[in-house]
Design a protein around this motif. Structure first.
Motif, PDB file in Angstrom:
ATOM      1  N   VAL A  40       0.540  -1.074  -0.205  1.00  0.00           N
ATOM      2  CA  VAL A  40       0.036   0.183  -0.177  1.00  0.00           C
ATOM      3  C   VAL A  40       0.864   1.557  -0.027  1.00  0.00           C
ATOM      4  N   ARG A  41       2.148   1.183   0.801  1.00  0.00           N
ATOM      5  CA  ARG A  41       2.936   2.549   0.926  1.00  0.00           C
ATOM      6  C   ARG A  41       3.552   3.028   0.000  1.00  0.00           C
ATOM      7  N   ILE A  42       4.035   1.169  -1.382  1.00  0.00           N
ATOM      8  CA  ILE A  42       5.052   1.858  -2.308  1.00  0.00           C
ATOM      9  C   ILE A  42       4.143   2.171  -3.769  1.00  0.00           C
ATOM     10  N   HIS A  43       3.476   1.881  -3.592  1.00  0.00           N
ATOM     11  CA  HIS A  43       2.015   1.950  -4.300  1.00  0.00           C
ATOM     12  C   HIS A  43       1.127   2.625  -4.356  1.00  0.00           C
ATOM     13  N   LYS A  44       1.234   3.217  -3.302  1.00  0.00           N
ATOM     14  CA  LYS A  44       0.126   4.694  -2.912  1.00  0.00           C
ATOM     15  C   LYS A  44      -0.872   4.364  -2.977  1.00  0.00           C
ATOM     16  N   VAL A  45      -1.555   2.838  -2.381  1.00  0.00           N
ATOM     17  CA  VAL A  45      -3.449   2.292  -2.702  1.00  0.00           C
ATOM     18  C   VAL A  45      -3.971   3.821  -2.110  1.00  0.00           C
ATOM     19  N   HIS A  46      -5.032   3.961  -2.732  1.00  0.00           N
ATOM     20  CA  HIS A  46      -6.590   4.808  -2.038  1.00  0.00           C
ATOM     21  C   HIS A  46      -7.278   3.961  -1.944  1.00  0.00           C
ATOM     22  N   GLN A  47      -8.156   3.981  -0.969  1.00  0.00           N
ATOM     23  CA  GLN A  47      -9.549   3.651  -0.544  1.00  0.00           C
ATOM     24  C   GLN A  47      -9.947   3.257  -1.486  1.00  0.00           C
TER      25      GLN A  47
END
Length: 147
Positions: A40-47
């Motif tokens: 989630v941090r690396i790919h900046k996955v938003h909700q």
């Protein structure tokens, strides 16, 4: 970690929910919680995006089966193995086998793998020792039956 799965190979039409749980193993290289947090941090996955998404230079897209096959093949080749004998499905078999070897009850293996039937038994890769132990237990049980 608690995940709610709304769609998958076995939930194609969103007819039910599957609840997946996993424990954290702090500091362990294979900690699934740490891996998900890093993803989630690396790919900046938003909700508002699918959890398993990847970011490219121009867009964010869901991870597909093709992504998984390609990545797995690269990793397997990098460690010097023939990638043709592996697929993402290999994790399903290995997970069921690992749970079986850890003496997880079959009902829990079924639930964790989202199996509706007992078909997961075909995935188990039992050692010769485990097979001998099973037949010995069955023979012992039979000898206990009064005829």
């Amino acid at each position: 970690m608690y995940l709610t799965v709304r769609a998958s190979k076995t939930i194609e039409f969103r007819e039910r929910l599957f609840f997946f749980t996993s424990a954290a193993h702090s500091g362990h290289l294979l900690c699934p919680v740490a891996a998900l947090v890093n993803h989630v941090r690396i790919h900046k996955v938003h909700q508002d995006l699918p959890l398993f998404s990847v970011r490219s230079a121009t867009s964010v897209s869901p991870i597909t089966y093709v992504h998984c096959i390609s990545f797995l093949a690269r990793v397997i080749k990098a460690v010097g193995l023939d990638s043709t004998g592996y697929s993402p499905h290999s994790f399903r078999r290995s997970g069921a086998t690992f749970a079986f070897e850890a003496q997880v009850p079959s009902e829990l293996i079924k639930a964790q793998g989202d199996w509706r039937s007992d078909c997961y038994f075909i995935y188990l890769k039992m050692s010769d020792h485990q097979k001998r132990a099973a037949t010995t237990r069955m023979a012992s049980a039979i000898s206990q039956i009064a005829v």
